[in-house]
Design a protein around this motif. Structure first.
Motif, short mmCIF file in Angstrom:
data_model
loop_
_atom_site.label_atom_id
_atom_site.label_comp_id
_atom_site.label_asym_id
_atom_site.label_seq_id
_atom_site.Cartn_x
_atom_site.Cartn_y
_atom_site.Cartn_z
N VAL A 1 10.82 -1.71 1.49
CA VAL A 1 10.96 -2.37 0.19
C VAL A 1 9.69 -2.18 -0.63
O VAL A 1 9.73 -1.87 -1.83
CB VAL A 1 11.27 -3.87 0.38
CG1 VAL A 1 11.28 -4.58 -0.96
CG2 VAL A 1 12.60 -4.06 1.09
N ALA B 1 9.41 1.40 -1.83
CA ALA B 1 10.30 1.64 -2.98
C ALA B 1 9.69 1.11 -4.26
O ALA B 1 9.74 1.77 -5.32
CB ALA B 1 11.66 1.00 -2.72
N ARG B 2 9.08 -0.08 -4.17
CA ARG B 2 8.46 -0.66 -5.37
C ARG B 2 7.24 0.15 -5.81
O ARG B 2 6.98 0.33 -7.01
CB ARG B 2 8.04 -2.11 -5.09
CG ARG B 2 9.21 -3.04 -4.78
CD ARG B 2 10.16 -3.12 -5.94
NE ARG B 2 11.35 -3.90 -5.62
CZ ARG B 2 12.42 -3.98 -6.40
NH1 ARG B 2 12.45 -3.30 -7.54
NH2 ARG B 2 13.45 -4.70 -6.04
N PRO C 1 15.30 1.67 -4.55
CA PRO C 1 15.26 0.79 -3.38
C PRO C 1 16.40 1.05 -2.40
O PRO C 1 16.19 1.06 -1.18
CB PRO C 1 15.36 -0.62 -4.00
CG PRO C 1 14.90 -0.47 -5.40
CD PRO C 1 15.37 0.89 -5.81
#
Length: 860
Positions: free
Chosen positions: A457, A460-461, A493
């Motif tokens: 996560v 992805a950010r 994401p």
């Protein structure tokens, strides 16, 4: 007050019934958009319920065939010696007894052209007490092993005949005698009870073994006394007899087993393998959970107007939540039902497909408790990943009815939904750990998976953050691809999460497999001695060493006295009751251990704690313990260890601990005693021979032939053959593990497809607008292809790093080996990620580009 509570309860029930009616009405529209959701849940549930059912079927199969596998209702095992008269009388009082001896020996062709290490088994006339030993010709075993024309008969596995290029009727030299091969073994009922084997089976009678000269004081011979009891006692009665046997003949030092634990080593392997595959199945469910979240989020996006209408008509957010929670649970139950049906069928399929591969017949059946476990895992996973997006649906505003929102914001759900999600995840992890065979490994695995999930996560950010801050590029297609990576509602994401976990697991397992193979075939094979020579009698030792120095003058020789003993107590606590400091580290307490005595610190060992005893030490017995094993067991200097050797219990104080190089496969022991401990005890010697430089195979085989001919009672183990045997087992396990782990990758592919489908609506808007202002189909395909390629490449880099770290930890911290990152594995992971992301992405893009612009433009 009670009336108020009752009224509240009634209104809540009425509200729920109304929500249930709305939920069921909406489901009449079919399952469109939920096929990925259902497939993800079904796949994980099928994996978990199928694996646990097969494990149960194997366990039940072992239990049902326990008598045949063990060779009796009870088995008493001794090392080095046979039972004395009192012990024989005690065993005989329990029922009919069969005596079996097992050892490793060298079998040689009559013309001395070749020889092979064999697993020798000597049996009496009543063997087997249970089951049937089948010979190829169908003749009786007693007749096949009988003495004919002054020569004892022998039966062998077909592999031995092929290895030595001999046939039935030919003669083999065994120790100081010769035996005639009279038949070929088809099935051996108690073969599983023997543990790992390094050579093919050769079977003779217990009367013949005396003529071989292989049984000498201190020889590494295991004597088994199997008992058939009539009537057959219950499991509880057997356990009581086991306890009585340990107490009645406390000094015997025998290992007592019953049909309830006929093959404990195999059972442990099954339990560990089942635990690993269950965790893999759980990982597949977690990966599939991302697909569940994507599907729920995409579905709720299509229902924004419906939810807004509910809100305009006075519905509360809680009422909306109930409607769609019921729908999600109903869909999850469909997926779970499909998974349970598949999982229930897997044992039947495995029993049919692996009947000639598995060492024991599966007790095929439907096991409700294992299927129930799959049901619980499936429901908890569906809830864990559905509660978050459902919680966000609670706050969809009524104004959504009057404007078309392409991409939802990133608002977090209310605290109650965050708490429910967290609680569900904790319950899911707790069940997985509590039901695990090795809770420590399960905890590490789940923590690593959770860490990887959170890290994905974050990755992805970070990708989105970096893409947003990149300077403008000249290429229009690349600029569009970068913008798609960080725009609101981006697929970043979902793509990173869906592929990251599956690829990381695959990379980790492949690296572990590759490093184990490298360790076996390169590092260990390079450092290990060429030969182990076992059962060298004391009166033969000097002559044997002289022969080796003449035949291999440049080789390195090491020799130590060797006995076998069993740890019976630690600090006065029975080994059966002793609880190690580290869970799963009781391997030292299981079975017999090789032990020795030394006046000086053994080579390739370093003192970790304490001091070594003086050369002329003559005080109370002392012992040096392997440092890692001592730490795992919770032992320290000054503690006492009691071992049973040759029927005599000896207690010694731990004087020091040593760091041992087990990887070298040299002469190493967990326990090294002070020389005065075994003064006068009969024992044999163990010797190793190795060259500093690589020597031709012909040189090794010539030495083996000379040694076997000159010292027929000495057992020679060629290390390369043993490593090859282990390597084959590792290879078979690796393929099985990789095959099972592919379930996670399949789940990743499903989730990736679902993520692309979830972003379909937003992509249509983008494509229509871009085509309206002049973008060509070719440019759009190129832009989307670049976007997916970037995401796939970044995910592959993460998978290689995360999988590499996981593999490094397993190899170095758990297995104690050395780790090397294998570039082919990294390249393969990158290639898989690129092919999947670009392939699925372009398939979805092609569908998007085919949409008509008019319906979309009409709503802008």
């Amino acid at each position: 007050m009670s009336g108020f509570v009752s009224g509240e309860h009634g209104r809540n029930n009425q509200t729920f019934r109304l929500a249930l009616r709305f939920a069921l009405r909406e489901l009449r529209g079919g399952l469109k958009g939920f096929y990925i959701f259902i497939a993800c849940i079904a796949l994980g549930v099928a994996a978990i319920s199928g694996v646990t059912s097969v494990s149960r079927a194997l366990t039940e199969g072992i239990s049902q065939e326990g008598q045949a596998i063990l060779g009796g209702d009870l088995s008493f095992r001794l090392v080095h010696r046979q039972v004395n008269e009192d012990e024989r009388n005690y065993i005989g009082s329990l029922g009919a007894v069969s005596e079996v001896a097992t050892l490793r020996a060298m079998a040689r062709r009559a013309d001395t052209a070749d020889q092979a290490l064999v697993e020798l088994k000597a049996v009496d006339d009543v063997y087997p007490l249970y089951g049937a030993l089948e010979l190829q010709s169908g003749q009786n075993l007693v007749d096949a092993l009988a003495q004919r024309n002054g020569r004892w008969g022998a039966v062998a596995e077909l592999a031995l005949l092929a290895r030595l290029d001999v046939e039935v009727g030919d003669t083999l030299e065994l120790g100081r005698t010769s035996v005639e091969i009279t038949d070929v073994i088809e099935t051996e009922p108690d073969k599983l009870a023997g543990g790992m084997e390094f050579g093919p089976r050769l079977m003779i009678s217990t009367e013949a073994i005396g003529a071989t000269g292989l049984v000498q004081p201190g020889s590494l011979v295991r004597w088994h006394y199997r008992v058939r009891m009539d009537p057959a006692p219950s499991i509880g009665e057997l356990k009581q007899i086991e306890e009585d046997a340990e107490q009645t003949e406390a000094d015997a030092g025998w290992r007592v087993r019953s049909r309830a634990n006929a093959s404990p080593g195999l059972q442990r392997s099954i339990d560990r393998f089942a635990q690993f595959l269950t965790l893999v199945g759980l990982t597949a469910l977690v990966v599939g959970g991302v697909g569940v979240a994507n599907a729920v989020r995409a579905f709720l996006e299509t229902k924004r107007e419906v939810i807004a209408s509910f809100k305009c008509l006075g519905a509360t957010g809680g009422f909306v939540f109930q409607i769609y929670l019921v729908q999600m649970l109903a869909l999850a139950l469909i997926g779970i039902g499909i998974g349970l049906v598949i999982g229930a069928m897997i044992p039947f399929a495995a029993g049919a497909a692996l009947s000639n591969v598995l060492p024991v017949k599966l007790a095929v059946g439907i096991y409700p408790s294992e299927l129930g476990l799959g049901l619980v895992y499936g429901l908890l996973t569906a809830l864990a990943f559905a509660l978050w997006p459902l919680g966000r649906a609670h706050d969809v505003p009524p104004t959504a009815l009057f404007r078309d929102i392409v991409a939802a914001g990133s608002k977090w759900p209310r605290k109650r939904y965050l708490f429910a999600t967290t609680l569900t995840v904790v319950i899911l992890a707790s069940i997985a750990i509590l039901l695990a065979y090795d809770k420590r490994i399960a905890t590490i695995y789940i923590a690593a998976s959770a860490g990887a999930f959170v890290l994905l996560v974050v990755v992805a950010r970070i990708i989105m953050w970096l893409a947003k801050r990149l300077p403008p590029v000249r290429s229009t297609e690349l600029r569009l691809a970068i913008a798609n990576i960080h725009r609101p509602g981006a697929l970043t994401p979902s793509v990173v999460l869906s592929l990251g976990l599956g690829l990381s697991l695959l990379v980790a397992l492949t690296l572990i497999d590759g490093n184990l193979r490298r360790e076996l075939t390169a590092t260990i094979a390079g450092e290990a001695p060429s030969f182990f020579f076992v059962d060298i009698q004391s009166h033969e030792r000097d002559a044997f060493e002289t022969l080796l120095r003449e035949e291999a003058p440049n080789a390195d020789l090491q020799s130590v006295p060797m006995l076998r003993g069993r740890i019976v107590s630690l600090n006065g606590i029975s080994s059966d009751d002793f609880v190690p400091a580290q869970e799963g580290s009781d391997w030292v307490l299981r079975g017999d251990r090789g032990i020795t005595y030394e006046a000086a610190l053994p080579p390739k060992s370093e003192l970790a704690t304490g001091d070594w005893w003086p050369q002329d030490y003559s005080g109370p017995p002392l012992v040096s313990f392997d440092a890692e094993a001592a730490t795992d067991l919770g032992l320290k200097i000054g503690d006492t260890v009691s071992v049973n050797v040759l029927g005599r219990e000896i207690s010694a104080e731990i004087a020091n601990t040593r760091d041992v190089e087990w990887q070298s496969l040299g002469i190493n022991f967990v326990m090294v005693f002070s020389p005065n401990t075994f003064a006068g005890a009969p024992h044999a010697h163990l010797m190793t021979l190795g060259w500093d430089d690589t020597v031709p195979v012909d040189t090794e085989l010539a030495l083996l032939k000379t040694v076997s001919g000159s010292f027929p009672t000495v057992t020679s183990v060629r290390v390369k053959d043993a490593i090859s045997q282990v390597n084959n087992i590792v290879a078979q396990l690796a393929w099985a593990i990789r095959g099972a782990s592919s379930i996670t990758l399949i789940a990743s592919i499903l989730v990736l497809a679902g993520a692309l489908a979830a972003g379909h609506r937003s992509r249509i808007y983008d494509a229509v607008i871009l085509k309206t202002i002049g973008a060509t189909r070719t440019r759009l395909i190129l832009a989307y292809g670049l976007e997916y390629a970037i995401l796939g490449l970044v995910t592959a880099v993460f998978a290689v790093l995360a999988g590499g770290i996981a593999a490094w930890y397993v190899i170095t911290a758990i297995m104690g080996g050395t780790f090397t990152l294998l570039p082919v594995t990294a390249f393969s992971a990158a290639l898989i990620a690129l092919v999947l992301t670009v392939g699925f992405g372009l398939i979805g893009t092609w569908r998007v580009l085919g949409e008509k612009p008019a319906p979309v433009l009409r709503n802008l």
